[in-house]
Each structure stands twice: as C-alpha cells, then as structure tokens.
Enzyme design. Structure first.
Site, mmCIF file in Angstrom:
data_model
loop_
_atom_site.group_PDB
_atom_site.id
_atom_site.type_symbol
_atom_site.label_atom_id
_atom_site.label_comp_id
_atom_site.label_asym_id
_atom_site.label_seq_id
_atom_site.Cartn_x
_atom_site.Cartn_y
_atom_site.Cartn_z
ATOM 1 C CG ASP A 289 -2.177 0.913 0.959
ATOM 2 O OD1 ASP A 289 -2.095 1.799 0.072
ATOM 3 O OD2 ASP A 289 -3.208 0.759 1.653
HETATM 4 C C1 NOJ Z 1 -4.084 3.961 0.078
HETATM 5 C C2 NOJ Z 1 -5.259 3.051 0.105
HETATM 6 O O1 NOJ Z 1 -5.263 2.349 1.326
HETATM 7 C C3 NOJ Z 1 -5.277 2.067 -1.048
HETATM 8 O O2 NOJ Z 1 -6.487 1.362 -1.013
HETATM 9 C C4 NOJ Z 1 -5.121 2.794 -2.347
HETATM 10 O O3 NOJ Z 1 -5.181 1.890 -3.423
HETATM 11 C C5 NOJ Z 1 -3.799 3.542 -2.329
HETATM 12 N N1 NOJ Z 1 -3.810 4.491 -1.230
HETATM 13 C C6 NOJ Z 1 -3.538 4.301 -3.615
HETATM 14 O O4 NOJ Z 1 -4.401 5.375 -3.700
#
Ligand code: NOJ
Length: 872
Positions: A289
């Site tokens: 993430d």
């Molecule tokens: C953080 C989020 O938790 C995740 O779901 C997302 O895909 C990424 N940011 C990218 O935006």
C-alpha cells in the site's frame, strides 16, 4: 489528602514487589508473528499461469538487473500519470505500467463511471452482477490505459460496523465476500486489466493504520496499529475470501498499512511468504500500500514484490528499493533469484490478463483534468497532452442502475410499496438532493453534502453525472401525473410539517450517514464513523415527518448499519429501505425499487439495536502508550451474525434479510453425498529457485547514464531510478545495513534458494490451496415456488452448522439469486465443498472435518431457515 493516601499506597508496596509490577507492565506480552523464509518462488506449472509464466520467462530473461529493479519499484508519488507507476523498459518497448484506483471506478478521471460500492453490490447476492460490475470497471480502466486496477476489496472484511472503509468491500461474511471478490476478479481480468485483492490483511479500521497519519490527528504513537489475529480466525474468517481471489487467478495483492501480530504487513514473512504465497499458492505479485513499506532487503525477503508508490515518503525522492535494491542484489544481500521472482510475478500477471509488451498509452492524468500539462506532475516536467478525455463509459449506466436497484434492501413494507401512480409525493431531506458544490465538489468525495452516493477516500471516482433521488422522483411523478414537491433541507421543520401533513401525501424521507478513508476528516469522523446514528439530524427529521404523515417511507444511504431502534416500529413509517452507496444512477435505482419494476436485494450485514450489541468496536484511543495500539481480535470468528447468534441476542434486521414484492414457499430439501476421494495432504518439494538471464557484477555498469557512462538521461526531479550514483557500493546506498553479511542481517533461510517442502494444506500447482479442499462432498437441493402474483427474484441461502462447541451456530455456505415467475417452482442447488465443512486445525496446520454432527439449513435469511437436513 488524596495525595497522602496515594503516597501511603505506594509506601505499602515493598521495593521488590514494585519492581515486579513495573516489569510486568513493561513485559506486556505482545502478540508475535512467526518468521517464514525463504520467499516462495513462482511455480511454472501453476494452474492457469502456465502460459503467462512462459511469456514472462521469455521477457524477463532478456532484462538487465536495472530493468528488473525498474519493474519492482514505483517512480515516486506524482512522478507519472497514475496514482502509482513503475519504471519503464524503453529498450524492449515497455512503457511505465500504471497501478490505479479504485474499486468503484477510475479515480480522478473524466468521462468514466461511478459504480455502486462493493457493499451495495454484495446486497444483490448475484454472481452475475458481481462479474458484470467487475468486467465493466475493467473495461473502463483498460480504456484509460490502467494496467492494474486497485481492487476488489476483502479487507476490511467488516469486523466493526463503524469502520470507515467497509463499503469498499462486500460483507462481514467471508463466503459472500469470497464470491464477491472472486467474481469481481474474473470480470476485471477478463476485461484485460490485472485485479488487485486488497488489503492483505487485518486492515479492519482506519484509526492508527499509519502512525504518522495518527500523529497528524494529535495521537502520540510511534508505530501503527497491530491487528492481533490467531491462526484459526485468520484461516476461517479473514483469509477465506482472499483464498477465493487467489483461486480465481487474481494477479496482484496489496499488503496493508497496519501490523499483524506486531509485524508490519508489508514485511511480515508469515503473511506474505507463508500464508499467501506458500499455502494459498499465490503466483502473482504483492505490492505495498502507498508508503506501507518500512524496510528494503527485509521486505524483499518477506515476499514484497513491488514498492508503491516507490518513494519512502511521498515526494522524498528516496526509496527503500530502486538503487538500494540494485546495490543489495549486487552485493548478495538480496539473492538474484528473489529479484527475478519479483520481475516474473509482475510480468506473468500482466501477460495472464492478455496484455502485451506493447501497451496503449495512458490517456489521463490522476493529477489534473486539463488537456495539456506536465506528464511528470511533481517535477513539472514533460509538458504535453496528458488527457485525451476518452469516454470509456459505454452503456455502463444501465448496469449501474440495475445493480444499485437490485442491491437496495426493503427492510419494512406495510403495504406502502410498490408505489402505483400516487396522488402526491413529497421528498424530504438533504439526502434527496444535489451537493451545492457539485457532485465532485469535495475532493475524493470528502464531505456529506446532498445525496450520498459513495463514501470518501481513494475508493472513489468522479461522477460523470449524479441522478439525485429528487430529480428521478420528479421525472417519474410528471410521467404519472403525480403531484410532486421536495424540501431538500433537514432543518426546515415548519415547512416540512405543513407540507407533509396535507392529505394524500406519500412522504419519502432521505437520510444518510457516511464514512471513508482516514486521510480525510469529515465533520470529525476520521475515516471511521464516530457513531452508528444518522448524520445531519436524520433521526429527528424522520420523527418530524412521521409525526405528521401516516404514510412515511424512509430511505437510508449509508456505509453499513445505522441505529433505527427509536423509530422503525412507528406505524406511520410504512416502509424502510436501505439503498447503500448506489453510485451515479442513485435516483433512478431507488425509483425502480419504490415503483416495483425491479426486485430488491438482501442485507449483507446485521442491524443491531445499538452499537454495543455488535460486541466489537473501532478502537478510537491508543492503548499501548506510544507503541503500536494493540487490537486483539479475541472474539475470533464471532463477528456480525455469528456474534449475535452466540450472544443469543435479538436483531432488528438479521443478516440475509430483505422483503420482496411477492412471496415464496420453500420445500423438499434433499442431500446427496458425492464420491469424493479421501483427502491427501500435499507432499513433495518445490524445484530450486530459478534465475532468468545474467547480469554484470561490475558496479560501473549501474551508474546513472550521463553520470560516468555518458548516457542521455535528463533526470526528472524526485523520480525514483534504479541507478547507482557511485561505484562505491557503500556510498551508493542509503540503507545503513548495506554491506552487512546477508546471513547476519536477514533472518535464517531468507536467501536459501534450494528445494523447499510443500505444505500439506497447499496445492500442487493449485492456486487457492490443496485442490481437494474444493471437492464437492454433498449436493443440497430444495424447491422454491413463487406463491405470489408477480415475478420476483428470490435469494435463497444455505447455512451449515459445523456442530462443534467452538463453532458459530450457523455459517453461510451457499446462496443464489433466482428469478421466479408466479406459480413457478425452481430448484436451488448448492455444492458443499470440503473446505465448507472443515475447520482449520492449528496443530496439524490443515483443514479438517470434525466429528461433530453437521446440519444444513436452507431459508430466506440467517434467521428464517425453514428447511434442514443432517449431513451424514
Ligand atoms: C491507500 C489506500 O489504502 C489504497 O487502497 C489505495 O489503493 C492507495 N492508497 C492508492 O491510492
């Protein structure tokens, strides 16, 4: 005086006892995560991956080390057009690959659709609609040039109803979520885009998911939350849907922000190496993430394959990988086979969904909707056309309307519905109307203004239009010659009262609550909801209208259950509907249900009387000093209906419940035993770790082109590159562990590329685990007759009692959504697999069918189970 008492109390403890007490406090036993090394490498024979593996092998064998590293490392936040991009391989014609949100549409793009939330889709209980939604979202992502769509979601699963991102996923039931995530994955990938099952794993709340984010909210913690999950609960509940995604061939998985058992998910070898890659046989790649990576070589050893967005901290220009990974491979800290495996996994996923080295261009920019602008947004470099305004919506509006209507749940209906040319309709409430700032007026939908059609955060997309309930109801009223008025304020008490107290009024009150991702705080809700009550005076609004109008219909837009205890029994409230987060066709969908042209869905979660009744809740205050807040999942499997059943407590609306416009009769349950072969634990060994191609060991071959080698690269500011700045490998890396002996620095066996034993529960080349777990042991059928006057969709559900003292009363194991004409009888059929009837045995580390007597139940909800039979 108080002070003196306190002193006396201290004085009465002997120094030795005081020391013991302090030691106990300091030694609070924290959950730990066992190590698992080495990181499993790809299996060329894995079912469904054979061809992709071959293509990846042909491609990766041609790559230099720099090019392999480029595949593994994002170029940095805002450095290319998508929310995440990796480096390109121009020599072989591969452009920078695009990883992009969201599980509900193409985030930040124009001329694309906003789909109903995963949770609303779950309320349809329709495999076909799960698939079609995934396919349509995949088509839109593909049309914009996205390579990997960052969805679908099975974490959060929905342990706590107030958790901010539950709506992005499906349901707190692992089987419903498992079918949802598997069918969505197939749809997305059949459309030619790699799906990303996220967030692996235990990402059940927003508070404290990232310590720095929590610090921004004033919490004094230095480590992120630890979700402490035991082995049995992990397997029987949280991993279950991910296993289904892996079995469906998902190409990527995103590891989560928080820790599991006090080890960060993106460097947790138990989670990535053992559970996901070894046991489930996952062949695709794991990406972090965004900023969830915390180490370089250790994360590589623990199974991470791609660093997103590539920089350690947004716009820092530094990376745990990039040049550090190049250096780590050159000096042997990270073995060659590990970086080859990362590259193989990434390219195999790309080829598996039908993509080729030659890619269509990315024709939008997440950072701007302007036609022209810098392609490297952060550096303001590369001015060119960045947005082709490509309209990718096709006829998806029809599907969106259908899913949201079929995912609307009728919770109460005293004959008020369906509406038939009513004389006078009054719509009341802000949630019926538009956001005065426009449908996209709040970034990433971070506000609750006007009708709520999606939550907030990265799981969103821009509305191409938003049909409000007000506009759709008015259009229908005009068609029917119905008188129609609306008051789109929750606070115009006297105007509302005088209007709805007129004769002949059908009042439809629209109310909402909202939640999202924790980087946005909406009215004090830091992602997670602060409570389960309606927002913006919603309860008073309902009471106000229903006190005046004997035909009050309530429509709720919310990210899960809200508390309806105070008013749901009120006889003046003639109908209650839950409309979830419906997406762009909101108004049309609710009209379709209110007027009876579409059959509604069933609730994918339970509705308790109050927030305490759920047994578990969001942790809003840290509980471990400055250390990682400790969230113990001590309830085990008992969340949502399993909890309510165990506590033997009443529910307002139970899991699986929902009314229909017709009636159904259930009869004739039959159980047929299959001749499945006896379970064979997997035995044997993997092949040794393969490597692909050769690379130079001479550091001067890795210098930044234009630095010493006289190449032509004009570096982009803060871009993450794989190149070294100097041939002095010690100086080339910012990792202070660099140059240490890998054997000392990394855990034992991390670099062992020899043959490894297969786990008994893992498959031989079968993604999802031992293939026999999915053998059918019983086929259960029942007959359902539509005994009403109109055609309708019935949603029969099959539950199993596993029978043991530690088992939930019942667990969902099968369901269907079947169209039945009046008078028609259809067969409902469920194949029960070995996994369906097993428990996870923590001692032998495998699924085992216990000797407790087992019963199957079929019915229309988790508490209306009219048929049952023993499994012998
Ligand atoms: C953080 C989020 O938790 C995740 O779901 C997302 O895909 C990424 N940011 C990218 O935006």
């Amino acid at each position: 005086m108080k002070f003196a008492v306190a002193l006396a109390a201290v004085a009465s403890i002997s120094p030795a006892a005081a020391t013991i007490r302090i030691q106990k406090l300091e030694k609070r036993e924290l959950a730990t995560s066992p190590p698992f090394y080495p990181s499993p490498w790809m299996d060329p024979a894995a079912i469904g991956w054979e061809e992709a593996y071959q293509k990846a092998k042909d491609f990766v064998s041609q790559l230099t080390l720099l090019e392999k590293v480029n595949l593994t490392t994002g170029v940095g936040w805002e450095s290319e057009q998508c929310v995440g991009n990796i480096g390109s391989i121009p020599r072989l014609g591969l452009r920078s690959l695009c990883m992009h949100d969201s599980p509900a549409g193409v985030r930040g793009a124009d001329y694309s659709s906003v789909f109903p939330s995963g949770q609303t889709a779950a309320a349809t209980w329709s495999r076909a609609l799960f698939y079609n939604r995934g396919f349509a979202m995949g088509e839109e992502a593909k049309g914009k040039g996205v390579n990997v769509l960052l969805g679908p979601v099975a974490g959060p699963l929905g342990r706590m109803p107030a958790a901010g991102r539950n709506w992005e996923g499906f349901s707190p039931d692992p089987v419903l979520t498992g079918v949802g995530i598997a069918e969505s994955t197939k749809g997305i990938q059949d459309a030619g885009v790699v799906a990303c099952a996220k967030h692996w794993i235990g990402n059940e709340q927003e508070h404290f998911r990232i310590s720095s984010e929590a610090q921004g909210y004033g919490f004094d913690i230095s480590e992120s939350l630890s979700s402490n999950i035991d082995d049995k609960t992990m397997h029987e509940l949280y991993m279950w849907p991910f296993a289904d995604a892996v079995r469906a061939g998902v190409g990527s998985v995103m590891c989560s922000y928080q820790q599991v058992n006090n080890s960060y998910s993106c460097q947790n070898s138990k989670l990535m190496n053992d559970l996901l890659k070894n046991e489930l046989g996952f062949q695709g790649f794991i990406m972090s993430d965004w900023q969830a990576q915390h180490t370089g070589a250790a994360a590589a050893a623990a199974g991470l394959d791609m660093s997103m967005p590539g920089d350690t901290v947004f716009n820092s220009g530094r990376s745990y990988w990039g040049a550090n990974l190049t250096a780590a491979v050159l000096n042997g800290t990270v073995p060659e086979w590990r970086v080859d495996d990362m590259a193989m996994r990434i390219m195999a996923a790309i080829f598996k969904v039908g993509q080729t080295v030659e890619q269509d261009p990315i024709n939008f920019s997440f950072w701007s909707q302007a036609t022209f602008g810098p392609v490297h947004w952060r550096a303001k470099k590369g001015y060119q056309q960045i947005n082709g305004h490509v309209d990718v919506r096709a006829d998806h509006g029809d599907l969106i309307r259908e899913i949201a209507a079929k995912g609307t749940v009728i919770l109460k209906n005293n004959g008020a519905l369906p509406l038939k040319k009513p004389k006078f309709v009054v719509a009341v409430g802000e949630d019926a109307g538009p956001n005065p700032l426009g449908p996209n007026g709040c970034g990433d939908r971070g506000c609750n203004n006007g009708t709520v059609a999606l939550g907030w955060g990265s799981g969103t997309a821009n509305f191409p239009y938003l049909v409000t309930p007000d506009s759709a109801l008015q259009a229908r009223a005009i068609q029917d010659r119905t008188r129609y008025e609306s008051i789109l304020s929750n606070y115009a008490t006297s105007q509302i009262q005088s209007l709805v107290s007129l004769d002949n009024v059908t009042a439809i009150v629209f109310v909402s609550s909202d939640s999202g991702e924790s980087y946005i705080n909406v009215d004090g809700n830091k992602g997670d909801r602060n409570n389960l009550t309606l927002w913006k005076n919603g309860d008073d609004l309902i009471k106000n209208v229903s006190s005046q109008c004997p035909n009050t219909i309530v429509v709720i837009h919310s990210p899960g259950p809200v508390i309806v205890t105070d008013w749901y029994k009120n006889p003046n409230i003639t109908a209650i509907l839950w409309a979830g987060f419906p997406g762009q066709e909101s108004g049309n969908s609710i009209v379709d249900v209110l007027y009876g042209s579409v059959s509604p869905g069933r609730t994918p979660f339970s509705w308790g009387a109050n927030r305490e009744s759920y047994g578990v809740d969001v942790m809003y205050e840290p509980n471990n000093g400055k250390g990682a807040p400790q969230q113990d999942f001590s309830e085990g499997n008992f969340i949502d209906y399993r909890h309510f059943d165990k506590a033997n407590s009443s529910l307002i609306y139970e899991f699986g419940y929902g009314l229909s416009y017709t009636s159904f009769d259930y009869k004739n349950i039959k159980v047929e035993k299959s001749n499945a072969a006896a379970y064979q634990p997997t035995v044997g060994q993997t092949s040794p770790a393969p490597t692909f191609g050769n690379f130079s060991r001479n550091p001067s071959d890795y210098l930044f082109p234009g630095n010493a080698s006289g190449g032509a690269i004009d570096p982009v500011y803060l871009y993450v590159y794989p190149y070294l700045n100097t041939t002095d490998l010690q100086k080339a890396t910012t990792d202070r562990n660099y140059g240490q002996n890998a054997a000392e620095f990394l855990p034992p066996n991390a670099n062992d590329g020899s043959q490894q034993p297969l786990l008994r529960s893992s498959g031989k080349s079968s993604p999802g685990g031992n293939a026999q777990l999915y053998d059918t042991l019983y086929t259960v059928t029942a007959e359902i007759t539509n005994t009403g006057l109109v055609a309708g969709d019935e949603i029969p559900q099959l539950y199993v009692s596993l029978g043991g003292p530690d088992d939930p009363l019942i667990v969902l194991r099968g369901f269907d959504r079947i169209r039945i004409d009046p008078g028609q009888t259809v067969q409902f059929k469920v194949s029960l697999t070995r996994r369906d009837l097993s428990n996870w045995d923590t001692a032998i580390q495998d699924w085992v069918i216990s000797s407790y007597p087992k019963t199957v139940y079929i019915g229309r909800s988790s508490r209306k189970l009219e048929l049952s039979a023993a499994l012998t």
